[in-house]
Design a protein around this motif. Structure first.
Motif, short mmCIF file in Angstrom:
data_model
loop_
_atom_site.label_atom_id
_atom_site.label_comp_id
_atom_site.label_asym_id
_atom_site.label_seq_id
_atom_site.Cartn_x
_atom_site.Cartn_y
_atom_site.Cartn_z
N TYR A 303 0.77 -0.77 0.38
CA TYR A 303 -0.22 0.04 -0.04
C TYR A 303 1.07 1.74 0.29
CZ TYR A 303 -3.48 3.84 1.59
OH TYR A 303 -3.44 4.76 2.03
N ASN A 304 2.07 1.54 0.83
CA ASN A 304 2.69 2.41 0.76
C ASN A 304 3.54 2.91 -0.48
OD1 ASN A 304 1.98 2.81 3.52
ND2 ASN A 304 3.27 1.88 4.36
N VAL A 305 3.85 2.01 -0.47
CA VAL A 305 4.27 2.01 -2.58
C VAL A 305 3.82 2.28 -3.23
CG1 VAL A 305 5.68 0.31 -4.21
CG2 VAL A 305 6.30 0.42 -1.81
N GLY A 306 2.46 2.18 -3.32
CA GLY A 306 1.16 2.61 -4.13
C GLY A 306 1.26 3.61 -4.17
N ARG A 307 1.05 4.21 -2.43
CA ARG A 307 0.59 5.44 -2.22
C ARG A 307 2.38 6.24 -2.74
NH1 ARG A 307 -2.27 8.50 -2.10
NH2 ARG A 307 -1.48 9.68 0.05
N TYR A 308 3.06 5.89 -3.04
CA TYR A 308 3.91 7.17 -3.37
C TYR A 308 4.28 7.21 -4.58
CZ TYR A 308 7.09 6.90 0.92
OH TYR A 308 7.75 6.48 2.27
N GLY A 309 3.97 5.66 -5.65
CA GLY A 309 3.70 6.66 -6.54
C GLY A 309 2.57 7.36 -6.90
N GLN A 310 1.27 7.64 -6.35
CA GLN A 310 0.04 8.41 -6.71
C GLN A 310 1.06 9.99 -6.06
OE1 GLN A 310 -2.95 7.45 -4.02
NE2 GLN A 310 -2.82 5.61 -4.71
N LEU A 311 2.00 10.20 -5.05
CA LEU A 311 2.28 11.00 -4.71
C LEU A 311 3.99 11.66 -5.94
CD1 LEU A 311 3.14 10.51 -0.94
CD2 LEU A 311 1.27 12.15 -1.83
N MET A 312 4.36 10.41 -6.18
CA MET A 312 5.01 11.34 -7.22
C MET A 312 4.47 12.21 -8.66
SD MET A 312 7.74 7.94 -7.27
CE MET A 312 8.80 7.81 -5.79
N LEU A 313 4.13 11.20 -9.03
CA LEU A 313 2.38 11.70 -9.93
C LEU A 313 2.29 13.13 -9.60
CD1 LEU A 313 0.34 9.31 -10.96
CD2 LEU A 313 3.03 9.68 -12.49
N GLY A 314 1.79 13.43 -9.18
CA GLY A 314 1.55 14.73 -7.95
C GLY A 314 1.69 16.00 -7.52
N HIS A 315 3.65 15.26 -7.15
CA HIS A 315 4.26 16.96 -6.65
C HIS A 315 5.48 16.66 -7.69
CE1 HIS A 315 7.06 17.78 -3.89
NE2 HIS A 315 6.50 17.78 -3.06
N PRO A 316 5.61 18.55 -7.55
CA PRO A 316 6.60 18.38 -8.71
C PRO A 316 8.05 18.06 -8.75
CG PRO A 316 5.57 20.57 -7.72
CD PRO A 316 4.93 19.34 -6.79
N LEU A 317 8.76 17.57 -7.67
CA LEU A 317 10.21 16.91 -7.23
C LEU A 317 9.49 15.39 -7.82
CD1 LEU A 317 10.88 17.72 -3.06
CD2 LEU A 317 12.01 18.88 -5.72
N GLY A 318 8.63 14.53 -7.59
CA GLY A 318 8.47 13.68 -8.69
C GLY A 318 8.78 13.85 -10.57
#
Length: 428
Positions: A303-318
């Motif tokens: 779950y946490n890995v999936g969430r990181y993936g979502q955060l990377m899509l939405g965050h400028p640093l990603g």
């Protein structure tokens, strides 16, 4: 009170930023054992995020075992995959997409041997007898001529060049006042919309079957990545502009899968949104977070890995890791949360066994906004194949619902009432 709210929001934003920075830092650094664990999780998150937004070639995952000649023509023996064992009419693409056959009803099914025998209704291209593998599709026809309709090849000016489209007129004499614009899904093409054209013509609508960025026909985006609707809607807006320039007064958007997400963004953001009379969405993505969580679970991604993936899509640093030129705002495309903001009449058609885009958000959107949204559940169709398993019902439901939406409004003096009356009259 406002100060406390603002402080809480800033704290949440800081927490989000820190979580994303740590995810990326773990991927980049990873010197200690803890760093290596973080790096491994972050690398998986990057891979997951990139898979979602990167156009990919179709995999020939359907095995073709034999082609035989039966009493009523060609038949094909296929490995019994979940798709190949659904009764209805489908396509089998083979030879890297150069071959195309329309596959009909199931003749026999052997669970013990895990094979299924089906009728071959027509081979449009290629030598099916030479095929060993292919891919299954709900896009049944290769072109408008295959359903007996003439089409104009037109081009639409979009970012980066011109996107090809098919224009299919309801009547040859004059442009229709209402146009249907067909928006295909992720990894599909404009062929997907051919299933809806006859229904549109019965309602006196011209149909524009479009291509959009990264679909293999239209110009690619500069970053070569899907925006999941956040960028592709601009190509639909360009199609609306083309329609208006060629006589359209109002628009109905048809969207399949990601095409549904694109259509919702168009109805929300386009400068022409006041012209969009209705949305007909088949297995649409209503909530990308839900879809991504579902796919993470299906692929046994923590779950946490999936969430990181979502955060990377939405965050400028990603952006450095995903390759996106700009972050994707998944929250802005969450129509479960924004249900009351949807003010365009919308028909949602969704199979309850869809294991690619779960139907739950479609049902939820209709429940939260019954004034605007009608939900029509199907069974046994999997993803975007509701028409294929029951074309009569699909066409009946869409025709009846659109006929109500396109009926002339009560105020005879309202601008456009005569055009709407013309658009509502069925031809058969």
């Amino acid at each position: 009170m406002a100060s406390n709210t603002r402080s809480a929001r800033e704290a949440a934003d800081t927490k989000l930023s820190l979580r994303t920075k740590w995810a990326i830092a773990g991927f980049v650094a990873g010197g200690t054992l803890a760093g290596l664990v973080a790096a491994g999780s972050s690398a998986l998150a990057v891979y997951f995020a990139r898979r979602v937004i990167t156009p990919a070639a179709r995999h020939e995952d359907q095995e073709v075992l034999a082609v035989i000649r039966g009493d009523k023509g060609l038949q094909v023996i296929l490995a019994a995959t979940p798709d190949a064992t659904i009764d209805g009419v489908f396509s089998l693409f083979f030879a890297g997409g150069q071959g195309h056959a329309r596959i009909g009803r199931i003749v026999s099914y052997s669970p013990a041997e895990q094979t299924v025998l089906r009728e071959v209704e027509e081979v449009y291209s290629g030598d099916l007898s030479e095929a060993r593998r292919g891919w299954w599709s709900g896009a049944t026809y290769p072109d408008p001529a295959a359903i007996g309709l003439a089409a104009e090849d037109v081009t639409i000016d979009v970012d980066g060049g011109q996107a090809p489209a098919w224009l299919i007129r309801a009547e040859a004499s004059a442009p229709a006042p209402i146009w249907a614009i067909m928006v295909h899904g992720r990894g599909a093409t404009r062929l997907e919309g051919l299933r809806a054209v006859r229904t549109a013509r019965q309602l006196c609508m011209d149909s524009l079957l479009i291509s959009y960025r990264n679909d293999g026909l239209a110009p690619s985006a500069l970053d070569g990545r899907y925006g999941l609707g956040s960028t592709e809607w601009r190509d639909v807006e360009a199609a609306i502009e083309y329609a208006v320039e060629h006589g359209a007064k109002e628009i109905v958007l048809f969207g399949w899968s990601m095409g549904g997400a694109i259509s919702l963004q168009t109805a929300d953001l386009s400068k022409h949104r006041h012209l969009i009379r209705a949305l007909v969405l088949d297995a649409p993505v209503i909530n990308w977070v839900n879809v991504m969580a579902h796919h993470a679970e299906m692929n046994r991604i923590p779950y946490n890995v999936g969430r990181y993936g979502q955060l990377m899509l939405g965050h400028p640093l990603g952006r450095r890791l995903t390759g996106l030129s700009a972050p994707v705002d998944l929250k802005a495309m969450d129509w479960e949360a924004r249900a009351v903001e949807l003010r365009t009449p919308t028909l949602l058609i969704h199979s309850v066994d869809d294991d690619y885009v779960p139907y739950g958000p479609s049902a939820s959107l209709a429940e939260k906004n019954p004034e605007m949204v009608t939900f029509e559940p199907f069974n046994g169709a999997r993803h975007t194949k509701e028409w294929n398993v029951d074309p009569e019902r699909w066409e009946r439901v869409v025709h009846a619902w659109l006929q109500r939406q396109l009926a002339p409004r009560n105020n005879p003096g309202q601008p456009g009432s005569s055009e709407r009356a013309a658009g509502a009259a069925p031809t058969g």
